[in-house]
Design a protein around this motif. Structure first.
Motif, PDB file in Angstrom:
ATOM      1  N   PRO A  41       1.059  -1.974   0.032  1.00 31.45           N
ATOM      2  CA  PRO A  41      -0.149   0.176   0.421  1.00 31.45           C
ATOM      3  C   PRO A  41       0.671   1.169   0.343  1.00 31.45           C
ATOM      4  N   GLY A  42       0.573   2.468  -0.687  1.00 27.50           N
ATOM      5  CA  GLY A  42       0.996   3.757  -0.619  1.00 27.50           C
ATOM      6  C   GLY A  42       2.962   3.110  -1.396  1.00 27.50           C
ATOM      7  N   LYS A  43       3.276   2.613  -2.210  1.00 29.05           N
ATOM      8  CA  LYS A  43       4.288   1.880  -2.719  1.00 29.05           C
ATOM      9  C   LYS A  43       4.333   1.121  -4.190  1.00 29.05           C
ATOM     10  N   GLU A  44       5.472   2.115  -5.099  1.00 26.06           N
ATOM     11  CA  GLU A  44       5.390   1.489  -6.264  1.00 26.06           C
ATOM     12  C   GLU A  44       5.017  -0.236  -6.569  1.00 26.06           C
ATOM     13  N   ARG A  45       5.166  -0.950  -7.468  1.00 22.56           N
ATOM     14  CA  ARG A  45       5.064  -1.904  -7.849  1.00 22.56           C
ATOM     15  C   ARG A  45       6.496  -2.447  -8.157  1.00 22.56           C
ATOM     16  N   GLU A  46       7.226  -3.275  -7.577  1.00 24.21           N
ATOM     17  CA  GLU A  46       8.842  -4.045  -7.496  1.00 24.21           C
ATOM     18  C   GLU A  46       8.908  -5.546  -7.727  1.00 24.21           C
ATOM     19  N   PHE A  47       9.894  -5.147  -8.157  1.00 30.11           N
ATOM     20  CA  PHE A  47       9.910  -7.008  -9.183  1.00 30.11           C
ATOM     21  C   PHE A  47      11.064  -7.653  -7.546  1.00 30.11           C
ATOM     22  N   VAL A  48      10.146  -9.243  -7.797  1.00 30.81           N
ATOM     23  CA  VAL A  48      10.467  -9.391  -6.448  1.00 30.81           C
ATOM     24  C   VAL A  48      11.405 -10.534  -7.423  1.00 30.81           C
ATOM     25  N   ALA A  49      11.542 -11.379  -8.303  1.00 31.29           N
ATOM     26  CA  ALA A  49      11.594 -12.830  -8.866  1.00 31.29           C
ATOM     27  C   ALA A  49      11.990 -12.872  -9.930  1.00 31.29           C
ATOM     28  N   GLY A  50      12.523 -13.318 -10.857  1.00 29.15           N
ATOM     29  CA  GLY A  50      11.997 -12.962 -12.786  1.00 29.15           C
ATOM     30  C   GLY A  50      13.051 -15.258 -12.462  1.00 29.15           C
ATOM     31  N   ILE A  51      12.663 -15.210 -13.586  1.00 30.08           N
ATOM     32  CA  ILE A  51      12.651 -16.930 -14.501  1.00 30.08           C
ATOM     33  C   ILE A  51      12.601 -16.802 -15.737  1.00 30.08           C
ATOM     34  N   SER A  52      13.745 -17.165 -16.798  1.00 29.39           N
ATOM     35  CA  SER A  52      13.905 -17.337 -17.676  1.00 29.39           C
ATOM     36  C   SER A  52      13.356 -18.422 -18.580  1.00 29.39           C
ATOM     37  N   ARG A  53      12.871 -18.187 -20.135  1.00 30.13           N
ATOM     38  CA  ARG A  53      11.973 -19.355 -20.508  1.00 30.13           C
ATOM     39  C   ARG A  53      12.135 -21.109 -19.417  1.00 30.13           C
ATOM     40  N   PHE A  54      12.800 -21.258 -19.937  1.00 33.18           N
ATOM     41  CA  PHE A  54      13.459 -22.539 -19.398  1.00 33.18           C
ATOM     42  C   PHE A  54      13.788 -22.811 -18.295  1.00 33.18           C
ATOM     43  N   GLY A  55      14.006 -21.985 -17.242  1.00 30.92           N
ATOM     44  CA  GLY A  55      14.140 -21.848 -15.715  1.00 30.92           C
ATOM     45  C   GLY A  55      15.958 -22.062 -15.677  1.00 30.92           C
ATOM     46  N   GLY A  56      16.767 -21.992 -16.621  1.00 31.61           N
ATOM     47  CA  GLY A  56      18.411 -21.447 -16.681  1.00 31.61           C
ATOM     48  C   GLY A  56      18.471 -20.397 -15.739  1.00 31.61           C
ATOM     49  N   VAL A  57      18.056 -19.371 -15.829  1.00 37.97           N
ATOM     50  CA  VAL A  57      17.923 -18.191 -15.242  1.00 37.97           C
ATOM     51  C   VAL A  57      17.222 -17.699 -14.363  1.00 37.97           C
ATOM     52  N   THR A  58      17.721 -17.299 -13.278  1.00 35.95           N
ATOM     53  CA  THR A  58      17.009 -16.720 -12.094  1.00 35.95           C
ATOM     54  C   THR A  58      16.948 -15.352 -11.569  1.00 35.95           C
ATOM     55  N   ASP A  59      16.866 -14.349 -10.709  1.00 33.94           N
ATOM     56  CA  ASP A  59      17.548 -12.875 -10.669  1.00 33.94           C
ATOM     57  C   ASP A  59      16.277 -12.978  -8.935  1.00 33.94           C
ATOM     58  N   TYR A  60      16.721 -12.468  -8.455  1.00 33.75           N
ATOM     59  CA  TYR A  60      16.199 -11.831  -6.794  1.00 33.75           C
ATOM     60  C   TYR A  60      16.431 -10.425  -7.087  1.00 33.75           C
ATOM     61  N   THR A  61      15.214  -9.660  -6.908  1.00 35.38           N
ATOM     62  CA  THR A  61      15.727  -8.238  -5.621  1.00 35.38           C
ATOM     63  C   THR A  61      16.463  -8.497  -4.240  1.00 35.38           C
ATOM     64  N   ASP A  62      17.408  -7.395  -3.961  1.00 35.60           N
ATOM     65  CA  ASP A  62      18.658  -8.078  -3.328  1.00 35.60           C
ATOM     66  C   ASP A  62      17.533  -8.229  -1.856  1.00 35.60           C
ATOM     67  N   SER A  63      16.107  -7.789  -1.301  1.00 35.22           N
ATOM     68  CA  SER A  63      15.261  -8.325  -0.593  1.00 35.22           C
ATOM     69  C   SER A  63      15.772  -9.149   0.043  1.00 35.22           C
ATOM     70  N   VAL A  64      15.106 -10.596  -0.976  1.00 38.53           N
ATOM     71  CA  VAL A  64      14.590 -11.174  -1.469  1.00 38.53           C
ATOM     72  C   VAL A  64      15.978 -12.677  -0.904  1.00 38.53           C
ATOM     73  N   LYS A  65      17.135 -12.131  -1.941  1.00 36.39           N
ATOM     74  CA  LYS A  65      17.905 -13.182  -1.909  1.00 36.39           C
ATOM     75  C   LYS A  65      18.336 -14.513  -0.565  1.00 36.39           C
ATOM     76  N   GLY A  66      18.148 -15.472  -1.063  1.00 33.60           N
ATOM     77  CA  GLY A  66      18.260 -16.435   0.124  1.00 33.60           C
ATOM     78  C   GLY A  66      17.096 -16.929   0.868  1.00 33.60           C
ATOM     79  N   ARG A  67      16.185 -15.802   0.506  1.00 36.44           N
ATOM     80  CA  ARG A  67      14.750 -16.067   1.468  1.00 36.44           C
ATOM     81  C   ARG A  67      13.852 -17.225   0.447  1.00 36.44           C
ATOM     82  N   PHE A  68      13.775 -16.289  -0.937  1.00 33.00           N
ATOM     83  CA  PHE A  68      12.924 -16.265  -2.103  1.00 33.00           C
ATOM     84  C   PHE A  68      13.581 -17.556  -2.964  1.00 33.00           C
ATOM     85  N   THR A  69      12.536 -18.087  -3.584  1.00 31.40           N
ATOM     86  CA  THR A  69      12.561 -19.354  -5.123  1.00 31.40           C
ATOM     87  C   THR A  69      11.739 -19.399  -6.213  1.00 31.40           C
ATOM     88  N   ILE A  70      12.390 -19.137  -7.157  1.00 35.18           N
ATOM     89  CA  ILE A  70      11.249 -18.969  -8.046  1.00 35.18           C
ATOM     90  C   ILE A  70      10.808 -20.243  -8.562  1.00 35.18           C
TER      91      ILE A  70
END
Length: 124
Positions: A41-70
């Motif tokens: 609420p009251g904040k902009e939409r932000e990127f959390v995690a992404g994954i490439s088409r076949f799952g070979g590449v993933t990326d995370y925002t710093d605040s969730v690295k080590g805690r979230f898995t896509i």
């Protein structure tokens, strides 16, 4: 085009875990790079995690690295976000997004399709 429907949100205590899912229908999921975004609420939409088409590449925002898995299962047309060690600041509406490209991107404007979102609330 593709339609996206998120599920699995809910209320969890700080330190707990939750998994959210995104079901895709329409065009083959493997045509899209996928991502999870969130908006508090009251904040902009932000990127959390992404994954490439076949799952070979993933990326995370710093605040969730080590805690979230896509992850994704193209055969089932599903994308998942496993969230561990949740914090109150993770409280937000979580959106699944699809991008007609193999490259993950942090910018909301580059994603072509969006779900309606699923609410994640972390109580402290």
């Amino acid at each position: 085009q593709v339609q996206l429907v998120e599920s699995g949100g809910g209320l969890v205590q700080a330190g707990g875990s939750l998994s959210v899912s995104c079901k895709a229908s329409g065009r083959a999921l493997s045509d899209y790079a996928m991502a999870w975004f969130r908006q508090a609420p009251g904040k902009e939409r932000e990127f959390v995690a992404g994954i490439s088409r076949f799952g070979g590449v993933t990326d995370y925002t710093d605040s969730v690295k080590g805690r979230f898995t896509i992850s994704r299962d193209n055969d089932k047309n599903m994308v998942y976000l496993q969230m561990n060690s949740l914090k109150s600041e993770d409280t937000a509406l979580y959106y699944c997004a699809a991008k007609i490209s193999r490259a993950i991107d942090y910018r909301t404007s580059t994603y072509n399709y969006w779900g309606q979102g699923t609410q994640v609330t972390v109580s402290s």
